[in-house]
Scaffold this motif. Structure first.
Motif, short mmCIF file in Angstrom:
data_model
loop_
_atom_site.label_atom_id
_atom_site.label_comp_id
_atom_site.label_asym_id
_atom_site.label_seq_id
_atom_site.Cartn_x
_atom_site.Cartn_y
_atom_site.Cartn_z
N PHE A 52 58.49 42.11 59.61
CA PHE A 52 58.41 41.34 60.85
C PHE A 52 57.90 42.20 62.01
O PHE A 52 57.47 41.66 63.04
N ALA A 53 57.93 43.52 61.85
CA ALA A 53 57.47 44.43 62.90
C ALA A 53 56.02 44.87 62.70
O ALA A 53 55.53 45.74 63.42
N SER A 54 55.33 44.26 61.76
CA SER A 54 53.97 44.69 61.41
C SER A 54 52.90 43.76 61.96
O SER A 54 53.09 42.53 62.02
N LEU A 55 51.79 44.36 62.34
CA LEU A 55 50.64 43.60 62.84
C LEU A 55 49.40 43.95 62.03
O LEU A 55 49.17 45.11 61.69
N ARG A 56 48.60 42.91 61.73
CA ARG A 56 47.30 43.13 61.09
C ARG A 56 46.20 43.02 62.14
O ARG A 56 46.13 42.03 62.87
N PHE A 57 45.36 44.03 62.20
CA PHE A 57 44.18 44.02 63.05
C PHE A 57 42.96 43.95 62.13
O PHE A 57 42.74 44.87 61.34
N SER A 58 42.21 42.89 62.21
CA SER A 58 41.01 42.76 61.35
C SER A 58 39.79 42.56 62.25
O SER A 58 39.65 41.56 62.93
N LEU A 59 38.94 43.58 62.26
CA LEU A 59 37.81 43.65 63.18
C LEU A 59 36.58 42.96 62.62
O LEU A 59 36.45 42.77 61.40
N GLY A 60 35.65 42.62 63.52
CA GLY A 60 34.39 42.01 63.13
C GLY A 60 33.24 42.60 63.91
O GLY A 60 33.41 43.49 64.76
N LYS A 61 32.05 42.09 63.65
CA LYS A 61 30.85 42.70 64.21
C LYS A 61 30.66 42.44 65.70
O LYS A 61 29.79 43.04 66.32
N TYR A 62 31.48 41.55 66.28
CA TYR A 62 31.35 41.30 67.72
C TYR A 62 32.34 42.10 68.54
O TYR A 62 32.39 41.98 69.77
N ASN A 63 33.18 42.90 67.91
CA ASN A 63 34.11 43.74 68.65
C ASN A 63 33.41 44.96 69.23
O ASN A 63 32.41 45.43 68.69
N THR A 64 33.95 45.45 70.33
CA THR A 64 33.35 46.58 71.05
C THR A 64 34.38 47.68 71.27
O THR A 64 35.59 47.47 71.12
N GLY A 65 33.88 48.84 71.67
CA GLY A 65 34.77 49.94 72.01
C GLY A 65 35.70 49.58 73.17
O GLY A 65 36.86 49.98 73.20
N GLU A 66 35.18 48.81 74.11
CA GLU A 66 36.00 48.36 75.24
C GLU A 66 37.14 47.48 74.77
O GLU A 66 38.28 47.58 75.25
N ASN A 67 36.86 46.58 73.82
CA ASN A 67 37.92 45.76 73.22
C ASN A 67 39.03 46.64 72.67
O ASN A 67 40.22 46.40 72.91
N ILE A 68 38.62 47.64 71.91
CA ILE A 68 39.60 48.49 71.22
C ILE A 68 40.45 49.26 72.23
O ILE A 68 41.68 49.35 72.08
N ASP A 69 39.83 49.79 73.27
CA ASP A 69 40.58 50.52 74.29
C ASP A 69 41.60 49.62 74.99
O ASP A 69 42.73 50.04 75.28
N THR A 70 41.21 48.37 75.24
CA THR A 70 42.12 47.40 75.88
C THR A 70 43.32 47.12 74.98
O THR A 70 44.46 47.07 75.46
N VAL A 71 43.07 46.94 73.70
CA VAL A 71 44.16 46.65 72.76
C VAL A 71 45.10 47.85 72.65
O VAL A 71 46.33 47.69 72.64
N ILE A 72 44.56 49.04 72.57
CA ILE A 72 45.39 50.25 72.50
C ILE A 72 46.31 50.33 73.71
O ILE A 72 47.51 50.58 73.59
N GLU A 73 45.74 50.10 74.89
CA GLU A 73 46.53 50.17 76.12
C GLU A 73 47.62 49.10 76.14
O GLU A 73 48.76 49.37 76.55
N LYS A 74 47.29 47.89 75.68
CA LYS A 74 48.27 46.81 75.67
C LYS A 74 49.41 47.10 74.71
O LYS A 74 50.59 46.88 75.04
#
Length: 378
Positions: free
Chosen positions: A348-370
């Motif tokens: 219940f404490a696990s999250l799946r992150f599944s990326l695609g070709k429209y994701n960007t480095g900015e997206n990833i930095d935002t998610v890390i910070e959140k």
């Protein structure tokens, strides 16, 4: 939607603009039934034939080995039930893996109620199957073995080629759910020596409602008992008017995937690694599944002591998952993670992150910070 960060591509993908452009004429002016005898229908039928050849070539199959369905779930049902009914005189034993998609597990459960014996093989803590146990599970009365190529929750890749060799050595057939593999990595049904293979368009930037069932022909052909009747379409295995827009769209998606696959692997893989490396620096975090034998776009991380469902609700502009979308309405721990020996709490404490070709480095930095914020506030 413009500000939404979408990291749930194993659940579904957006339609690629070029794919949409390819299918739109078949929703408007080229709308004829492809089975009609008139010139209008036959012109559309020609496009279906061309699309079938394109898709078959993408997985190195023959065009008459490609059956169009509504998606992988239907393909899986046709394959498993079709083999079970046609080969029941040889045996009534089927082998599958405990981490399979519910489309496989529930179909097998249904067959158990009809007199079939199902072996649900466990996996190791990294999500991989022990090949010695796998080989031992295949018996003289085994008619079918069902294995998912790439796990939808963890991205773990099973050694399909080696498995197929073991299955065939015992005289059984192998069905592979390649829904999370086709379009991301090279899938060659001939090289892998697969008998049956299933996948869906909406996991690879085509629309929902179109899928493929590959059925081996030739000297070692597989015969299936049809599960639907009413017109004898698709070689008698899937009666019903063809979804021409979806078929044309899927062919275009295969063409694009073939062109972009290597670049996607590098770009998406780098983004996934960047996300994963930073998140694993957080306290009480661990990776679920093999770090080596997995697809490049997926990471499944346990944030021990936290509630993933609460986090998903708080990340209003970030789309991630804590399990399979096909089971998301059920409030229970992931059967995949449980099979990998996680406790209910850690599942219940696990999250799946599944990326695609429209994701960007900015997206990833935002998610890390959140995620950093959430670990500090909850």
């Amino acid at each position: 939607m413009k500000d939404n960060i979408y990291l749930d591509n194993n659940s579904t993908t957006p339609i690629e603009p070029r794919v949409l452009d390819a299918m739109l004429p078949f929703l408007r002016e080229n709308f004829a039934n492809s089975n009609s005898a008139h010139h209008f229908g036959q012109a559309v039928n020609h496009k279906v034939k061309m699309a079938r050849m394109q898709i078959a070539g993408f997985i190195n199959a023959e065009h008459n080995e490609v059956i169009f369905t509504s998606g992988a779930t239907e393909s899986i049902n046709i394959a498993i039930k079709g083999v079970a009914q046609n080969y029941s005189n040889r045996g009534k034993h089927i082998v599958t893996i405990s981490t399979e998609h519910k489309a496989v597990l529930d179909t097998c459960k249904d067959l158990e109620g009809k007199g079939f014996t199902i072996t649900y093989l466990p996996v190791l803590e990294d999500g991989l199957v022990n090949l010695a146990d796998f080989d031992s599970a295949i018996r003289a009365d085994t008619i079918l073995v069902c294995v998912m190529y790439v796990n939808n929750e963890t991205g773990v890749i099973q050694p399909i080629k080696e498995m197929a060799s073991l299955v065939h050595a015992k005289g059984a057939a192998i069905m592979v759910d390649a829904t999370q593999a086709v379009g991301k990595i090279d899938v060659d049904v001939d090289e892998l020596n697969i008998d049956l293979l299933c996948f869906s368009g909406h996991k690879m930037y085509a629309p929902k409602g179109i899928g493929v069932l590959y059925v081996r022909k030739g000297a070692n052909k597989i015969k299936l008992t049809p599960q639907m009747h009413g017109g004898g379409h698709e070689g008698g295995l899937r009666s019903g008017t063809l979804n021409v827009p979806g078929i044309v769209a899927l062919a275009k998606a295969c063409e694009i995937a073939e062109e972009e696959m290597k670049d996607n692997e590098k770009v998406i893989g780098d983004l996934r690694d960047r996300l994963e490396n930073e998140l694993l620096k957080l306290p009480n975090c661990s990776l679920n599944g093999s770090a080596v034998n997995r697809i490049y776009n997926t990471t499944n991380i346990c944030f021990s002591g936290h509630d993933a469902n609460v986090w998903i609700g708080r990340m209003r502009n970030i789309s991630v998952s804590n399990g399979s979308a096909c089971s998301s309405a059920i409030v229970e721990p992931s059967h995949v993670l449980k099979a990998m020996k996680l406790t209910d709490e850690d599942a219940f404490a696990s999250l799946r992150f599944s990326l695609g070709k429209y994701n960007t480095g900015e997206n990833i930095d935002t998610v890390i910070e959140k995620i950093r914020e959430l670990t500090q506030s909850s």
